[in-house]
Design an enzyme around this catalytic site. Structure first.
Site, PDB file in Angstrom:
ATOM      1  N   PRO A  60       0.751  -1.295  -0.111  1.00  0.00           N
ATOM      2  CA  PRO A  60       0.043  -0.098  -0.074  1.00  0.00           C
ATOM      3  C   PRO A  60       0.693   1.302  -0.020  1.00  0.00           C
ATOM      4  O   PRO A  60       1.890   1.417   0.503  1.00  0.00           O
ATOM      5  CB  PRO A  60      -0.733  -0.185   1.289  1.00  0.00           C
ATOM      6  CG  PRO A  60      -0.038  -1.335   2.216  1.00  0.00           C
ATOM      7  CD  PRO A  60       0.380  -2.099   1.150  1.00  0.00           C
ATOM      8  N   ASN A  61       0.354   2.270  -0.942  1.00  0.00           N
ATOM      9  CA  ASN A  61       0.940   3.556  -0.927  1.00  0.00           C
ATOM     10  C   ASN A  61       2.157   3.720  -1.582  1.00  0.00           C
ATOM     11  O   ASN A  61       2.560   4.875  -1.957  1.00  0.00           O
ATOM     12  CB  ASN A  61       0.981   4.263   0.574  1.00  0.00           C
ATOM     13  CG  ASN A  61      -0.317   4.506   1.208  1.00  0.00           C
ATOM     14  OD1 ASN A  61      -1.189   4.798   0.800  1.00  0.00           O
ATOM     15  ND2 ASN A  61      -0.072   3.544   2.345  1.00  0.00           N
ATOM     16  N   ARG A  76       4.559  10.989  -2.120  1.00  0.00           N
ATOM     17  CA  ARG A  76       4.504  10.749  -0.937  1.00  0.00           C
ATOM     18  C   ARG A  76       5.929  10.799  -0.152  1.00  0.00           C
ATOM     19  O   ARG A  76       6.664  10.367  -0.662  1.00  0.00           O
ATOM     20  CB  ARG A  76       4.319   8.915  -0.763  1.00  0.00           C
ATOM     21  CG  ARG A  76       4.155   8.515   0.467  1.00  0.00           C
ATOM     22  CD  ARG A  76       4.202   7.022   0.104  1.00  0.00           C
ATOM     23  NE  ARG A  76       4.205   6.333   1.420  1.00  0.00           N
ATOM     24  CZ  ARG A  76       4.411   5.209   1.881  1.00  0.00           C
ATOM     25  NH1 ARG A  76       5.050   4.339   1.003  1.00  0.00           N
ATOM     26  NH2 ARG A  76       4.289   4.580   3.164  1.00  0.00           N
ATOM     27  N   TYR A  99      11.078   9.056   1.101  1.00  0.00           N
ATOM     28  CA  TYR A  99      10.892   7.982   0.038  1.00  0.00           C
ATOM     29  C   TYR A  99      11.596   8.189  -1.450  1.00  0.00           C
ATOM     30  O   TYR A  99      11.512   7.567  -2.278  1.00  0.00           O
ATOM     31  CB  TYR A  99       9.382   7.587  -0.299  1.00  0.00           C
ATOM     32  CG  TYR A  99       8.872   6.878   0.956  1.00  0.00           C
ATOM     33  CD1 TYR A  99       9.265   5.668   1.400  1.00  0.00           C
ATOM     34  CD2 TYR A  99       7.936   7.502   1.779  1.00  0.00           C
ATOM     35  CE1 TYR A  99       8.963   4.972   2.571  1.00  0.00           C
ATOM     36  CE2 TYR A  99       7.336   6.937   2.920  1.00  0.00           C
ATOM     37  CZ  TYR A  99       7.748   5.444   3.316  1.00  0.00           C
ATOM     38  OH  TYR A  99       7.206   4.931   4.536  1.00  0.00           O
ATOM     39  N   ASN A 111       8.196  -5.738  -1.264  1.00  0.00           N
ATOM     40  CA  ASN A 111       7.982  -4.456  -0.049  1.00  0.00           C
ATOM     41  C   ASN A 111       6.515  -4.563   0.448  1.00  0.00           C
ATOM     42  O   ASN A 111       5.313  -4.091  -0.317  1.00  0.00           O
ATOM     43  CB  ASN A 111       8.205  -3.574  -0.963  1.00  0.00           C
ATOM     44  CG  ASN A 111       8.365  -2.306   0.100  1.00  0.00           C
ATOM     45  OD1 ASN A 111       7.747  -2.387   1.256  1.00  0.00           O
ATOM     46  ND2 ASN A 111       8.840  -1.092  -0.141  1.00  0.00           N
ATOM     47  N   ALA A 151       3.201  -0.768   4.867  1.00  0.00           N
ATOM     48  CA  ALA A 151       2.710  -0.747   6.147  1.00  0.00           C
ATOM     49  C   ALA A 151       2.371  -2.244   6.593  1.00  0.00           C
ATOM     50  O   ALA A 151       2.363  -2.418   7.811  1.00  0.00           O
ATOM     51  CB  ALA A 151       1.509   0.273   6.218  1.00  0.00           C
ATOM     52  N   HIS A 189       4.294  -4.429   9.085  1.00  0.00           N
ATOM     53  CA  HIS A 189       4.365  -4.089  10.822  1.00  0.00           C
ATOM     54  C   HIS A 189       2.830  -4.892  11.182  1.00  0.00           C
ATOM     55  O   HIS A 189       2.770  -4.835  12.631  1.00  0.00           O
ATOM     56  CB  HIS A 189       4.443  -2.835  11.177  1.00  0.00           C
ATOM     57  CG  HIS A 189       5.509  -2.171  10.166  1.00  0.00           C
ATOM     58  ND1 HIS A 189       7.023  -2.532  10.284  1.00  0.00           N
ATOM     59  CD2 HIS A 189       5.379  -1.249   9.270  1.00  0.00           C
ATOM     60  CE1 HIS A 189       7.447  -1.844   9.380  1.00  0.00           C
ATOM     61  NE2 HIS A 189       6.804  -0.900   8.638  1.00  0.00           N
ATOM     62  N   ASP A 207       1.530 -15.724   6.698  1.00  0.00           N
ATOM     63  CA  ASP A 207       1.058 -16.783   6.802  1.00  0.00           C
ATOM     64  C   ASP A 207       0.834 -17.430   5.354  1.00  0.00           C
ATOM     65  O   ASP A 207       1.214 -18.545   4.786  1.00  0.00           O
ATOM     66  CB  ASP A 207      -0.366 -17.185   7.453  1.00  0.00           C
ATOM     67  CG  ASP A 207      -0.221 -17.111   9.019  1.00  0.00           C
ATOM     68  OD1 ASP A 207       0.937 -17.390   9.527  1.00  0.00           O
ATOM     69  OD2 ASP A 207      -1.363 -17.014   9.408  1.00  0.00           O
ATOM     70  N   GLU A 218      12.615  -9.688   1.340  1.00  0.00           N
ATOM     71  CA  GLU A 218      11.864  -8.421   1.611  1.00  0.00           C
ATOM     72  C   GLU A 218      12.746  -7.387   1.548  1.00  0.00           C
ATOM     73  O   GLU A 218      13.905  -7.381   1.839  1.00  0.00           O
ATOM     74  CB  GLU A 218      11.447  -8.805   3.213  1.00  0.00           C
ATOM     75  CG  GLU A 218      11.106  -7.459   3.851  1.00  0.00           C
ATOM     76  CD  GLU A 218      10.826  -7.795   5.406  1.00  0.00           C
ATOM     77  OE1 GLU A 218      11.485  -8.566   5.893  1.00  0.00           O
ATOM     78  OE2 GLU A 218      10.195  -6.898   6.074  1.00  0.00           O
ATOM     79  N   HIS A 229      12.603  -3.050   1.697  1.00  0.00           N
ATOM     80  CA  HIS A 229      12.331  -1.536   2.175  1.00  0.00           C
ATOM     81  C   HIS A 229      13.001  -0.631   1.585  1.00  0.00           C
ATOM     82  O   HIS A 229      14.195  -0.506   1.751  1.00  0.00           O
ATOM     83  CB  HIS A 229      11.964  -1.462   3.867  1.00  0.00           C
ATOM     84  CG  HIS A 229      11.109  -2.656   4.262  1.00  0.00           C
ATOM     85  ND1 HIS A 229       9.850  -2.673   4.374  1.00  0.00           N
ATOM     86  CD2 HIS A 229      11.282  -3.696   4.843  1.00  0.00           C
ATOM     87  CE1 HIS A 229       9.211  -3.506   4.797  1.00  0.00           C
ATOM     88  NE2 HIS A 229      10.292  -4.349   5.172  1.00  0.00           N
ATOM     89  N   ARG A 250      13.599   3.990  12.246  1.00  0.00           N
ATOM     90  CA  ARG A 250      12.555   4.916  12.299  1.00  0.00           C
ATOM     91  C   ARG A 250      11.421   4.710  13.502  1.00  0.00           C
ATOM     92  O   ARG A 250      12.112   4.134  14.496  1.00  0.00           O
ATOM     93  CB  ARG A 250      11.557   4.725  10.942  1.00  0.00           C
ATOM     94  CG  ARG A 250      12.225   5.146   9.550  1.00  0.00           C
ATOM     95  CD  ARG A 250      11.666   4.684   8.357  1.00  0.00           C
ATOM     96  NE  ARG A 250      10.356   5.695   8.524  1.00  0.00           N
ATOM     97  CZ  ARG A 250       9.259   5.488   7.402  1.00  0.00           C
ATOM     98  NH1 ARG A 250       9.479   4.741   6.428  1.00  0.00           N
ATOM     99  NH2 ARG A 250       8.383   6.209   7.698  1.00  0.00           N
ATOM    100  N   ARG A 278       7.774   0.663  13.435  1.00  0.00           N
ATOM    101  CA  ARG A 278       8.174   0.078  12.032  1.00  0.00           C
ATOM    102  C   ARG A 278       9.328  -1.033  12.328  1.00  0.00           C
ATOM    103  O   ARG A 278       9.720  -1.553  11.482  1.00  0.00           O
ATOM    104  CB  ARG A 278       8.583   1.221  11.135  1.00  0.00           C
ATOM    105  CG  ARG A 278       7.577   2.056  10.743  1.00  0.00           C
ATOM    106  CD  ARG A 278       8.003   3.175   9.736  1.00  0.00           C
ATOM    107  NE  ARG A 278       7.074   4.490   9.871  1.00  0.00           N
ATOM    108  CZ  ARG A 278       5.847   4.375   9.071  1.00  0.00           C
ATOM    109  NH1 ARG A 278       5.701   3.456   8.087  1.00  0.00           N
ATOM    110  NH2 ARG A 278       5.425   5.411   8.965  1.00  0.00           N
TER     111      ARG A 278
HETATM  112  C1  DQA Z   1       8.299   0.841   3.676  1.00  0.00           C
HETATM  113  C2  DQA Z   1       8.323   1.182   5.224  1.00  0.00           C
HETATM  114  C3  DQA Z   1       7.108   0.957   5.789  1.00  0.00           C
HETATM  115  O1  DQA Z   1       7.049   1.370   7.343  1.00  0.00           O
HETATM  116  C4  DQA Z   1       6.010   1.833   5.348  1.00  0.00           C
HETATM  117  O2  DQA Z   1       4.726   1.580   5.652  1.00  0.00           O
HETATM  118  C5  DQA Z   1       5.974   2.005   3.903  1.00  0.00           C
HETATM  119  C6  DQA Z   1       7.285   1.885   2.958  1.00  0.00           C
HETATM  120  C7  DQA Z   1       9.533   1.517   2.874  1.00  0.00           C
HETATM  121  O3  DQA Z   1       9.872   0.745   1.667  1.00  0.00           O
HETATM  122  O4  DQA Z   1      10.422   1.801   3.450  1.00  0.00           O
HETATM  123  O5  DQA Z   1       4.813   2.207   3.167  1.00  0.00           O
HETATM  124  O6  DQA Z   1       8.003  -0.460   3.385  1.00  0.00           O
END
Ligand code: DQA
Length: 142
Positions: free
Chosen positions: A10-11, A18, A23, A74, A77, A80, A87, A98, A100, A107, A111
């Site tokens: 998400p996002n 953003r 980012y 990735n 959010a 966390h 699962d 994974e 980020h 942070r 997180r």
């Molecule tokens: C993220 C870090 C997460 O805490 C955050 O909610 C994101 C992006 C990152 O790529 O740094 O949406 O996964």
């Protein structure tokens, strides 16, 4: 050719807009193009998937079983919060990296815990777009 599913949560579709101080200024299309160019260099067959919905991400991971050789995710959010994504990854049992963009370990406290790290073979944080490259390189060496 290895088939890799790249999932962005998400996002991340709002990259560029953003919180650019965190980012970066480059948008999501630039990230997707970067991932595809790295995949081409490494001769990996990458499918890109982005969703803002936890269940859609769970469905996509389930559908990866038998179709893909590895997953790079990735979870944004959901990192966390999502036992459901953890699962699903454990259920399909594909090698998983994974990624980020930011360094979640430095942070906010909320997180600093990742459900996904409980399964992922490797976690890469704080390297921006290059983290995806490092993740794909790791997968190509598996
Ligand atoms: C993220 C870090 C997460 O805490 C955050 O909610 C994101 C992006 C990152 O790529 O740094 O949406 O996964």
């Amino acid at each position: 050719m290895k088939k890799i599913l790249v999932i962005n949560g998400p996002n991340l579709n709002l990259l560029g807009l953003r919180e650019p101080a965190l980012y970066g200024a480059k948008n999501f299309k630039a990230l997707e193009e970067f991932i595809l160019s790295v995949a081409a260099e490494l001769s990996l067959d990458v499918e890109l998937f982005q969703s803002n919905h936890e269940g859609a991400i769970v469905d996509k991971i389930q559908a990866a079983y038998g179709l893909f050789d590895a997953i790079l995710i990735n979870p944004a959010a959901y990192t966390h919060t999502s036992v459901a994504i953890l699962d699903a990854l454990k259920a399909v049992a594909l090698p998983t990296v994974e990624v980020h963009l930011t360094d979640i370990s430095t942070r906010e406290e909320f997180r600093q815990f990742s459900y996904i790290s409980l399964y992922a073979q490797k976690t890469i944080c704080g390297k921006g777009f290059d983290g995806y490259k490092e993740g794909l390189e790791y997968i190509s060496r598996l």
